[in-house]
Design a protein around this motif. Sequence first.
Motif, short mmCIF file in Angstrom:
data_model
loop_
_atom_site.label_atom_id
_atom_site.label_comp_id
_atom_site.label_asym_id
_atom_site.label_seq_id
_atom_site.Cartn_x
_atom_site.Cartn_y
_atom_site.Cartn_z
N GLU A 167 0.59 -1.08 0.00
CA GLU A 167 -0.30 -0.09 -0.09
C GLU A 167 0.74 1.53 0.06
O GLU A 167 0.49 2.18 -0.82
CB GLU A 167 -0.68 0.04 1.31
CG GLU A 167 -1.80 -1.58 1.43
CD GLU A 167 -2.86 -1.32 2.04
OE1 GLU A 167 -3.19 -2.31 2.63
OE2 GLU A 167 -2.58 -0.12 3.51
N CYS A 168 2.59 1.40 0.85
CA CYS A 168 3.13 2.77 0.93
C CYS A 168 3.79 2.85 -1.14
O CYS A 168 3.70 4.29 -0.47
CB CYS A 168 4.08 2.01 2.20
SG CYS A 168 3.49 1.99 3.56
N LEU A 169 3.72 1.59 -1.36
CA LEU A 169 4.70 1.35 -2.83
C LEU A 169 3.55 2.13 -3.66
O LEU A 169 3.69 2.75 -4.86
CB LEU A 169 5.55 0.70 -3.08
CG LEU A 169 6.98 0.36 -2.50
CD1 LEU A 169 7.66 1.35 -2.50
CD2 LEU A 169 6.60 0.72 -0.94
N ALA A 170 2.36 1.87 -3.57
CA ALA A 170 1.43 2.34 -4.00
C ALA A 170 0.65 3.34 -4.19
O ALA A 170 0.00 3.87 -5.05
CB ALA A 170 0.25 0.73 -4.58
N ALA A 184 10.74 -3.02 7.78
CA ALA A 184 12.42 -2.20 7.25
C ALA A 184 11.87 -1.58 5.02
O ALA A 184 12.36 -0.67 5.57
CB ALA A 184 13.66 -3.65 6.76
N ILE A 185 11.13 -2.29 4.43
CA ILE A 185 10.92 -1.69 3.86
C ILE A 185 9.89 -0.52 4.04
O ILE A 185 9.76 0.35 2.91
CB ILE A 185 10.22 -2.53 2.57
CG1 ILE A 185 11.07 -4.17 2.28
CG2 ILE A 185 8.94 -2.33 1.58
CD1 ILE A 185 10.32 -5.43 1.91
N ILE A 186 8.70 -0.66 4.92
CA ILE A 186 7.83 0.57 5.32
C ILE A 186 8.92 1.17 5.14
O ILE A 186 8.47 2.91 5.35
CB ILE A 186 6.77 0.19 6.28
CG1 ILE A 186 5.77 -1.09 5.51
CG2 ILE A 186 6.02 1.74 6.71
CD1 ILE A 186 5.21 -1.53 7.32
N ALA A 187 9.46 1.50 6.28
CA ALA A 187 10.63 2.66 7.05
C ALA A 187 11.43 2.92 6.16
O ALA A 187 11.85 4.09 5.35
CB ALA A 187 11.55 2.13 7.97
N CYS A 200 6.07 -5.19 -3.71
CA CYS A 200 5.94 -4.18 -4.60
C CYS A 200 7.07 -3.72 -4.90
O CYS A 200 8.54 -5.02 -4.51
CB CYS A 200 6.00 -3.59 -3.05
SG CYS A 200 6.33 -3.23 -1.81
N ALA A 201 7.78 -2.76 -5.15
CA ALA A 201 9.27 -2.42 -5.49
C ALA A 201 9.79 -2.27 -4.51
O ALA A 201 9.47 -1.74 -3.00
CB ALA A 201 9.10 -0.96 -6.27
N LEU A 202 11.18 -3.60 -4.30
CA LEU A 202 11.63 -3.52 -3.22
C LEU A 202 13.74 -2.05 -3.69
O LEU A 202 13.88 -2.22 -4.27
CB LEU A 202 12.38 -4.84 -3.10
CG LEU A 202 11.00 -5.65 -3.05
CD1 LEU A 202 12.18 -7.26 -2.93
CD2 LEU A 202 10.14 -5.39 -1.49
#
Length: 560
Positions: free
Chosen positions: A196-199, A271-274, A311-313
């Motif tokens: 959701e963050c990356l979108a 970590a990805i969200i941060a 999502c994009a990493l």
Amino acid sequence: MEGGSVKKERDGSARGKPKGRPVDTRALAEVQALLKEEPRRRDLLIEHLHRIQDRYGHLSAAHIAALAREMKLAQTEVYEVATFYHHFEVIKEGETPPPALTVRVCDSLSCALSGAGELMTGLKQALGAGARVIPAPCVGRCEQAPVAMVGQNPVAQATVDTVKSLAAAGKTKCPLPRYLTYSEYRKKGGYRIAAECLAGKRDAEGIMKMMEDSGLRGLGGAGFPAGRKWRLVHDEKAPRLLAINIDEGEPGTFKDRYYIERDPHRFLEGAIIAAWTVQISEVYIYLRDEYAGCREILERELKALQADPPCALPPIILRRGAGAYICGEESAMIESIEGKRGMPRLRPPYVAQVGLFGYPTLEHNMETLHWVREILEKGPAWFTAYGRNGRKGLRSFSVSGRVKKPGVHLAPAGITVKELIEEYCGGMQPGHDFYAYLPGGASGGILPAKMGDIPLDFDTLNQYGCFIGSAAIIILSNKDKAAAAARNLMKFFAEESCGQCTPCRVGTAKALKLMEAPRWNQDLLEELSVAMADASICGLGQAAPNPIRCVVKYFPQEVG
């Protein structure tokens, strides 16, 4: 798993031909065969040293010289890094390499209470010349004390017979526990918030506000508010990096290992969200070398994540420690990731401003990131609803020592040690009465049982000369002595001091010698304590006096 956005200043291509002893052509060919197409960058020095040692069981002078040639480094640079870390076996010309098998017996406090000394003596007799038996600092399995490591295979509640059997069978690899795999994690809703963050379905400001409202603080020991740290690094100039600290060398602490062995993707999603929220370019995970099983789990699961990303990493790079407690300190960890000795940096500047490779760096303990997903799913009020005695939140207590049920116990922040023992640990072991406790591992001090009603949380123990740190609770009984525990801790500090600053290097060794006397020279110990606390660069030397002062203040009958 190497990223590429901030490498141009780390390739070492401007260096000339290194000086030093002649390079053996055979050793050079062996090193080249091991490294293959791997980059020869300076920050990969420790990784390359591991490759050589994993293959040959030690680091010969010839291989060190060959590696220096390959990496265009001075041989002294490679040598000083290799000899800094406990797990590198550096063999000089003419020296005999160690036996093929090394058995390490943890001699830190929890294991010492459970008979590590007798275990080591018995193993030296039982294994003979075919194996090397050596003491080791805390291996992060205090709830399984005493622990021996047969190669990289940890043996819980080790006995001479069990260790001898595993050694004879050549079982030197760490077995993997049953854990939540990537596909299983996805099926349970994992990575939904990251996606959701990356979108663009969530905004960074809203996430930082939720983190601030949760009151989540750094769970590696320092307790700095996580949301505030995100905002501070976010406001620094790009590029920014994220460094995740899983060194976990504090005696008594094993919560990070506990969570990785069960649910490794939860902190990876955090970590990805941060990284998205703070606009991080690369993520570095620093894992202590003692956790071979965790390393295999993370290698497997990072491959699965990257093969089918939700999502994009960002680039996620796993780095391997080499046995050095000091690398739990954030700037020493950063030095180690850069391929150097783990020597703490003077501050300011802080790592949030000038950190890994000179870039602003968000540094977090693994458990801090472990809670991100759940806080964002359930809201900050869910987290703050927990707590006792006026405190808020949850804490993962690593409990070991004289209790019936040692282990990681998730409990409300502010719980007292007496409540923790009775409600979560099944009470004291038979024949043992509660005598004393360490509220924050080796560094956090020692308190008597009569002070067992103090809420356990950040800031609640400071007035007593203690702190909670990473919530490593070690319980002592009437069969133990606080002074003996303090000597064990000071021995650990003396052996683990990086040696950079004199007050810590000399002070810890001198204090240990003074503490071996039946009656302590309390005036001289206090002088040493003042010097260490006031003049040491980092938390190791600054906190080393805590056990001394606590014993003198709360257990005077033992040392007067």
